[in-house]
Motif scaffolding. Structure first.
Motif, PDB file in Angstrom:
ATOM      1  N   VAL A   1      20.423   2.168 -22.978  1.00 57.12           N
ATOM      2  CA  VAL A   1      20.798   2.168 -21.572  1.00 57.12           C
ATOM      3  C   VAL A   1      19.551   1.951 -20.729  1.00 57.12           C
ATOM      4  O   VAL A   1      18.546   2.639 -20.920  1.00 57.12           O
ATOM      5  N   GLN A   2      19.628   1.009 -19.836  1.00 61.74           N
ATOM      6  CA  GLN A   2      18.518   0.786 -18.904  1.00 61.74           C
ATOM      7  C   GLN A   2      18.965   1.188 -17.504  1.00 61.74           C
ATOM      8  O   GLN A   2      20.105   0.961 -17.111  1.00 61.74           O
ATOM      9  N   LEU A   3      18.057   1.800 -16.766  1.00 58.93           N
ATOM     10  CA  LEU A   3      18.346   2.244 -15.410  1.00 58.93           C
ATOM     11  C   LEU A   3      17.456   1.486 -14.440  1.00 58.93           C
ATOM     12  O   LEU A   3      16.258   1.338 -14.659  1.00 58.93           O
ATOM     13  N   GLN A   4      18.054   1.019 -13.367  1.00 60.38           N
ATOM     14  CA  GLN A   4      17.330   0.291 -12.343  1.00 60.38           C
ATOM     15  C   GLN A   4      17.453   1.045 -11.031  1.00 60.38           C
ATOM     16  O   GLN A   4      18.542   1.113 -10.452  1.00 60.38           O
ATOM     17  N   ALA A   5      16.346   1.600 -10.586  1.00 61.30           N
ATOM     18  CA  ALA A   5      16.327   2.328  -9.316  1.00 61.30           C
ATOM     19  C   ALA A   5      15.740   1.455  -8.230  1.00 61.30           C
ATOM     20  O   ALA A   5      14.803   0.693  -8.469  1.00 61.30           O
ATOM     21  N   CYS A   6      16.287   1.580  -7.036  1.00 61.66           N
ATOM     22  CA  CYS A   6      15.765   0.808  -5.919  1.00 61.66           C
ATOM     23  C   CYS A   6      16.041   1.547  -4.616  1.00 61.66           C
ATOM     24  O   CYS A   6      16.758   2.544  -4.606  1.00 61.66           O
ATOM     25  N   GLY A   7      15.449   1.056  -3.552  1.00 64.35           N
ATOM     26  CA  GLY A   7      15.682   1.631  -2.244  1.00 64.35           C
ATOM     27  C   GLY A   7      14.493   2.336  -1.646  1.00 64.35           C
ATOM     28  O   GLY A   7      14.541   2.788  -0.511  1.00 64.35           O
ATOM     29  N   GLY A   8      13.423   2.453  -2.408  1.00 65.28           N
ATOM     30  CA  GLY A   8      12.229   3.102  -1.879  1.00 65.28           C
ATOM     31  C   GLY A   8      11.543   2.248  -0.836  1.00 65.28           C
ATOM     32  O   GLY A   8      11.897   1.094  -0.622  1.00 65.28           O
ATOM     33  N   GLY A   9      10.563   2.843  -0.189  1.00 64.45           N
ATOM     34  CA  GLY A   9       9.820   2.101   0.815  1.00 64.45           C
ATOM     35  C   GLY A   9       8.948   3.010   1.629  1.00 64.45           C
ATOM     36  O   GLY A   9       8.802   4.201   1.326  1.00 64.45           O
ATOM     37  N   LEU A  10       8.371   2.438   2.669  1.00 63.58           N
ATOM     38  CA  LEU A  10       7.504   3.173   3.584  1.00 63.58           C
ATOM     39  C   LEU A  10       8.290   3.483   4.853  1.00 63.58           C
ATOM     40  O   LEU A  10       8.797   2.562   5.508  1.00 63.58           O
ATOM     41  N   VAL A  11       8.385   4.762   5.173  1.00 60.67           N
ATOM     42  CA  VAL A  11       9.101   5.174   6.373  1.00 60.67           C
ATOM     43  C   VAL A  11       8.280   6.222   7.104  1.00 60.67           C
ATOM     44  O   VAL A  11       7.313   6.750   6.564  1.00 60.67           O
ATOM     45  N   GLN A  12       8.715   6.529   8.320  1.00 64.79           N
ATOM     46  CA  GLN A  12       8.056   7.571   9.089  1.00 64.79           C
ATOM     47  C   GLN A  12       8.801   8.892   8.918  1.00 64.79           C
ATOM     48  O   GLN A  12       9.971   8.922   8.521  1.00 64.79           O
ATOM     49  N   ALA A  13       8.120   9.957   9.226  1.00 66.51           N
ATOM     50  CA  ALA A  13       8.745  11.278   9.155  1.00 66.51           C
ATOM     51  C   ALA A  13      10.011  11.294  10.023  1.00 66.51           C
ATOM     52  O   ALA A  13      10.055  10.660  11.077  1.00 66.51           O
ATOM     53  N   ARG A  14      11.013  11.955   9.518  1.00 69.33           N
ATOM     54  CA  ARG A  14      12.336  12.115  10.145  1.00 69.33           C
ATOM     55  C   ARG A  14      13.246  10.897   9.945  1.00 69.33           C
ATOM     56  O   ARG A  14      14.393  10.922  10.365  1.00 69.33           O
TER      57      ARG A  14
ATOM     58  N   PRO B   1       6.529  14.085   5.096  1.00 67.79           N
ATOM     59  CA  PRO B   1       5.421  13.530   4.309  1.00 67.79           C
ATOM     60  C   PRO B   1       5.353  14.109   2.895  1.00 67.79           C
ATOM     61  O   PRO B   1       4.981  13.401   1.955  1.00 67.79           O
ATOM     62  N   GLU B   2       5.737  15.358   2.742  1.00 68.52           N
ATOM     63  CA  GLU B   2       5.700  15.974   1.410  1.00 68.52           C
ATOM     64  C   GLU B   2       6.777  15.454   0.468  1.00 68.52           C
ATOM     65  O   GLU B   2       6.808  15.798  -0.709  1.00 68.52           O
ATOM     66  N   ASP B   3       7.678  14.613   0.967  1.00 67.86           N
ATOM     67  CA  ASP B   3       8.653  13.945   0.110  1.00 67.86           C
ATOM     68  C   ASP B   3       8.072  12.689  -0.542  1.00 67.86           C
ATOM     69  O   ASP B   3       8.738  12.063  -1.373  1.00 67.86           O
TER      70      ASP B   3
ATOM     71  N   THR C   1      10.997   4.416  -8.240  1.00 63.15           N
ATOM     72  CA  THR C   1      10.858   3.681  -6.992  1.00 63.15           C
ATOM     73  C   THR C   1      10.034   4.533  -6.039  1.00 63.15           C
ATOM     74  O   THR C   1      10.247   5.744  -5.933  1.00 63.15           O
ATOM     75  N   LEU C   2       9.072   3.919  -5.375  1.00 64.49           N
ATOM     76  CA  LEU C   2       8.125   4.656  -4.558  1.00 64.49           C
ATOM     77  C   LEU C   2       8.666   4.893  -3.156  1.00 64.49           C
ATOM     78  O   LEU C   2       9.111   3.967  -2.477  1.00 64.49           O
ATOM     79  N   VAL C   3       8.592   6.142  -2.738  1.00 61.16           N
ATOM     80  CA  VAL C   3       8.940   6.534  -1.375  1.00 61.16           C
ATOM     81  C   VAL C   3       7.684   7.094  -0.717  1.00 61.16           C
ATOM     82  O   VAL C   3       7.073   8.026  -1.243  1.00 61.16           O
ATOM     83  N   THR C   4       7.315   6.497   0.394  1.00 64.20           N
ATOM     84  CA  THR C   4       6.143   6.951   1.133  1.00 64.20           C
ATOM     85  C   THR C   4       6.574   7.314   2.542  1.00 64.20           C
ATOM     86  O   THR C   4       7.165   6.493   3.250  1.00 64.20           O
ATOM     87  N   VAL C   5       6.280   8.546   2.933  1.00 60.70           N
ATOM     88  CA  VAL C   5       6.658   9.028   4.257  1.00 60.70           C
ATOM     89  C   VAL C   5       5.391   9.315   5.049  1.00 60.70           C
ATOM     90  O   VAL C   5       4.592  10.163   4.655  1.00 60.70           O
ATOM     91  N   SER C   6       5.231   8.598   6.137  1.00 60.14           N
ATOM     92  CA  SER C   6       4.041   8.792   6.962  1.00 60.14           C
ATOM     93  C   SER C   6       4.341   9.791   8.075  1.00 60.14           C
ATOM     94  O   SER C   6       5.473   9.896   8.544  1.00 60.14           O
ATOM     95  N   SER C   7       3.312  10.483   8.491  1.00 61.12           N
ATOM     96  CA  SER C   7       3.491  11.512   9.539  1.00 61.12           C
ATOM     97  C   SER C   7       3.380  10.924  10.933  1.00 61.12           C
ATOM     98  O   SER C   7       2.994   9.789  11.109  1.00 61.12           O
TER      99      SER C   7
END
Length: 123
Positions: A1-14, A87-89, A117-123
């Motif tokens: 079984v292979q899993l494909q995750a997507c939807g991550g990105g760079l967003v701002q807090a809240r 940001p801690e997410d 998938t990388l999620v980056t939350v900026s403050s």
């Protein structure tokens, strides 16, 4: 079984993001599924899990009320709706298929993992 995750990105807090994870075949439709994350310099931790039928879900305390895990019934797809991001997410988020019908916070309970998938939350 292979899993494909997507939807991550760079967003701002809240801000919000929705992660998706698709399994390569229907095996996971009878299994619990989960999301884990690994922040830089930290160990991977459980974020949320959902039972095979979507009837039961579990969350890391720090994401309760902000994140929602769901799945398409009969399909090998699981989602993680993330609201009020902090940001801690920031982390690489991984989806996984549990060995059994129920999700667990233990990594040992899962036997198939996505690539993350990388999620980056900026403050």
């Amino acid at each position: 079984v292979q899993l494909q995750a997507c939807g991550g990105g760079l967003v701002q807090a809240r801000d919000s993001l929705r992660l998706s994870c698709v399994a390569s075949r229907r095996t996971s439709s009878n299994n619990g599924m989960g999301w884990f994350r690994q922040a830089p310099g930290k160990e991977r931790e459980f974020v949320a899990g959902i039972s095979w039928n979507g009837g039961t879900s579990y969350y890391l305390d720090s994401v309760k009320g902000r994140f929602t895990i769901s799945r398409d019934k009969g399909k090998s797809v699981v989602y993680l709706q993330m609201n009020s991001l902090k940001p801690e997410d920031t982390a690489v988020y991984y989806c996984a298929v549990a060995r059994g019908a129920w999700a667990s916070s233990s990594e040992d309970a899962y036997h198939y993992w996505g690539q993350g998938t990388l999620v980056t939350v900026s403050s």
